[in-house]
Every structure is written in structure tokens, then in C-alpha cells.
Scaffold this active site. Structure first.
Site, PDB file in Angstrom:
ATOM      1  N   SER A  49     -24.242   0.626  10.885  1.00  0.00           N
ATOM      2  CA  SER A  49     -23.278   1.215  11.818  1.00  0.00           C
ATOM      3  C   SER A  49     -23.872   2.281  12.731  1.00  0.00           C
ATOM      4  O   SER A  49     -23.289   2.596  13.765  1.00  0.00           O
ATOM      5  CB  SER A  49     -22.090   1.795  11.055  1.00  0.00           C
ATOM      6  N   ASP A 339     -17.289  10.958  13.435  1.00  0.00           N
ATOM      7  CA  ASP A 339     -16.439  10.662  12.280  1.00  0.00           C
ATOM      8  C   ASP A 339     -17.207  11.109  11.042  1.00  0.00           C
ATOM      9  O   ASP A 339     -18.315  11.652  11.166  1.00  0.00           O
ATOM     10  CB  ASP A 339     -16.032   9.173  12.262  1.00  0.00           C
ATOM     11  N   HIS A 342     -20.859   9.228  11.106  1.00  0.00           N
ATOM     12  CA  HIS A 342     -21.671   8.898  12.284  1.00  0.00           C
ATOM     13  C   HIS A 342     -21.734  10.049  13.283  1.00  0.00           C
ATOM     14  O   HIS A 342     -20.757  10.784  13.444  1.00  0.00           O
ATOM     15  CB  HIS A 342     -21.101   7.661  12.977  1.00  0.00           C
TER      16      HIS A 342
END
Length: 365
Positions: A49, A339, A342
Site C-alpha cells: 500500500s 491515515d 501511510h
């Protein structure tokens, strides 16, 4: 004493001006050649991610970021599937080398795949090096699956684009292959009290190197290898530490152990494959540096390094994350993390400064 929050955006703007944003894609001077040579024909991205550009949008999984407030500072201000408010470190790597941002493989039509020769992104959120990592959350592309897709790209698409074997070989040898994967294996399988850190790191590295050698066998010759982040300092971990906001050093030591083995292994691979080059990216220490002078205390850094921008109120709960409709901070650039897992676009931009301009983060092996 901490700075008033109202002053932070102004100071950050001054900071950006001092950094000179234009230096990322400006032509290097004669005294400063392009890092790692440059002139790459393409950028192929393998990862999780941290660098996913939208592959999970097209997979059966709840682990997605194709909704607001993600993408608020990206081109057009719309979510793309990147797990940030804007560009990822893979995007900044492409910009530095003068390449288009690598599009997500899963979002491309067959015609688009046939026409692209400047790189593709195969990265998939929640997955990792081990084949089953992240699968309990839904579908995702493991490291092996991503290399399989790259092999498919060669056979089904690139062989149509490059008519001769020599042309294809030249393209692959002249492309950059970025890897940024492995932290989710620690998230899902590493237990700080029962897992042997050396055994775990050795097994993980063994699986990683198998796929690197597969890529080499397919024609890859230049690798940009990102090490693993300091997991113990991320919001989802430090929301539960004592004192609150301090890093979990057991996680960090375990990850640092893997990173040291990874760095050493690249030297061995360089000796084994004399025609191959590696650029090692020390993302671990870069992120620790953003946190401030001490890893075991709450940071006093200008940027908020302990809580995410989204959700704006975060308690570290298992099901508390940035979701559609979540409230978020007004100025993401005041945070290191967008978040709980990340970084923000600004943190990613600062990485590119550290890697390509200051040249402290990235070193040629």
C-alpha cells in the site's frame, strides 16, 4: 513549548519554499549527475500500500482508498486508490527520472497494456512477501503474484511492442524495478513475544530474494529496493504504547534486523550477478528522522508525528481507520501520516528530497 497549530501551515509553506520543490524534476548540474544513472525506459513498481496506485480498486477486498478524503491533493483532487492525500514515493521516483506515473495494472485494458512501454505498477495494499499475507482481509496481490503479472506483461504485451528479442532485452535491462514490500508480513505474522526475529527475517528474506532472482531471470537489471518502515512508530502502534505516543522498540528492532540482512544480501547478489545494479533505500531511518530526535519519546517535531490526519480522532482501535465519511484534518501537510498506516504527500516529497537531492536516504550498492 510546542508551536501553536495555527502557525504550522505557514511555517511548512516557508519550509517548502526553502526546499525548492522544482529541484525534484529539474535537470541536475554537471557536478551532480543523476542518481543511479537515469535514462530509464520504464519504471515497474512491485510493492504494497505504500506504493499502490489503484490496483486494489479492482480487487475483491475492503482494503481500498478510492474515496475521499484520499487523493485530496493529487492531480485533480480526486481519489485514485493511492493510500495518501497525494503522490506516493513511487510517483516521486518516476518524476525524478522523467517518466510518467506508473499506472495500476489492474485498471488497464488489454489495449492500454499493449501500448504502454514506460512502466506499470503492480503493487497491492495489504499483501506481502509471504503468499498468504493479508489474504484474510480479501483479495490482494502477493509478491509472487505481482512477479507473475509482470511475466504476463512480457509475454502478452511487451513482446507485441518490441518486435525483436534484442529490443525487448534492451528495454528490460534499461528499466528500473522498484520494490517496497514486506512490512505486512510483520503486521500479520510477527509476534513480539513469541516469534524468533532472526528466523522470521531469514525466512522472509529468502522468499523475497527468490522473486528478485525471478525478475533477474526475466530480464531486470536495475533494482530500487526500499527497506521496511519503523513499524513500531506508526500511529496504529503508538496509540497503545506506554507512555502514549512512544515507539514500540520490539517491533522496530525486529524490522531493523530484517533491513540489515536485506542490505547485506544485495551486496551478495551484486557479486553473483555482475550485470545487475541495486539502489538501496533506507526508508526505515528516513521515517525515524521525520519523527524527531528521539524514537522512544513523544516527538516535538514541527509536523504531527503521532496521530493521523484521517481520521482526525484516532484511538488505535482495530476497526478505526480512514473510511468514507471520516473526518480529517484541514491541512494534511501538518502531519507525517495521512491515515494510521501511510504517510502524507509532504512526507513522501521529503523522502524524495532525502533520496535524490541530499542523497542520504538512497545509496548505490
Amino acid at each position: 513549548m510546542g508551536l501553536p497549530s495555527s502557525l504550522k501551515p505557514c511555517l511548512l509553506l516557508i519550509f517548502l519554499c526553502l526546499l525548492n520543490v522544482s529541484t525534484i524534476n529539474s535537470k541536475p548540474s554537471k557536478e551532480e549527475p543523476v542518481l543511479f544513472g537515469g535514462n530509464f525506459q520504464a519504471l515497474y513498481v512491485i510493492g504494497d500500500s505504500l506504493v499502490d496506485s489503484g490496483n486494489n480498486n479492482n480487487l475483491s477486498t475492503p482494503v481500498k482508498s478510492n474515496f475521499a478524503p484520499y487523493g485530496s491533493d493529487f492531480e485533480g483532487g480526486k481519489p485514485t486508490g493511492r493510500f495518501s492525500n497525494g503522490k506516493t514515493i513511487a510517483d516521486y521516483i518516476a518524476i525524478y527520472y522523467g517518466l510518467p506515473l506508473a499506472p495500476a495494472y489492474m485498471g488497464l485494458s488489454e489495449e492500454q497494456k499493449n501500448n504502454i512501454s514506460t512502466g506499470i505498477n503492480y503493487a497491492s495494499a495489504s499483501c506481502g512477501i509471504f503468499p498468504d499475507t493479508g489474504k484474510r482481509l480479501g483479495d490482494c496481490l502477493s509478491l509472487r503474484a505481482q512477479v507473475d503479472l509482470f511475466n504476463k506483461t512480457i509475454n502478452n504485451n511487451l513482446k507485441k511492442k518490441f518486435k525483436t528479442k534484442s529490443e525487448l532485452t534492451k528495454h528490460l535491462a534499461g528499466s528500473l524495478f522498484m520494490t517496497a514490500i514486506g512490512i505486512n508480513d510483520y503486521v500479520f505474522y510477527y509476534n513480539t513475544t513469541t516469534t524468533d526475529p532472526n528466523e522470521f527475517a531469514n525466512k522472509l528474506l529468502h522468499e523475497f530474494l527468490i522473486q528478485i532472482q525471478r525478475l533477474h531471470g526475466l530480464g531486470a537489471r536495475k533494482f530500487f529496493v526500499n527497506n521496511l518502515k519503523p513499524l513500531g512508530c506508526y500511529p496504529n502502534i503508538i496509540a497503545k504504547t506506554v507512555p502514549l505516543g512512544s515507539c514500540d522498540e520490539k517491533y522496530n528492532l525486529a524490522v531493523a534486523n530484517y533491513n540489515a540482512k536485506l542490505r547485506k544480501s544485495l551486496t551478495h547478489l551484486k557479486e553473483k550477478f555482475s550485470d545487475t545494479s541495486f539502489l538501496y533505500s533506507d526508508y526505515f531511518n528516513f521515517m525515524l528522522g521525520l519523527r524527531g530526535p528521539s524514537t522512544n519519546q513523544v516527538s516535538s517535531n514541527l509536523m504531527n508525528s503521532t496521530s493521523p490526519c484521517c481520521p482526525s480522532v484516532y484511538d488505535g482501535g482495530r476497526f478505526t481507520s480512514c473510511m468514507p465519511g471520516s473526518s480529517s484534518c484541514k491541512v494534511p501537510d501538518t502531519h507525517i501520516f495521512f491515515d494510521p498506516f501511510h504517510p502524507t504527500q509532504l512526507a513522501n516529497f521529503m523522502y524524495s528530497i532525502g533520496c535524490f537531492q541530499q542523497r542520504k536516504v538512497c545509496q548505490v550498492v
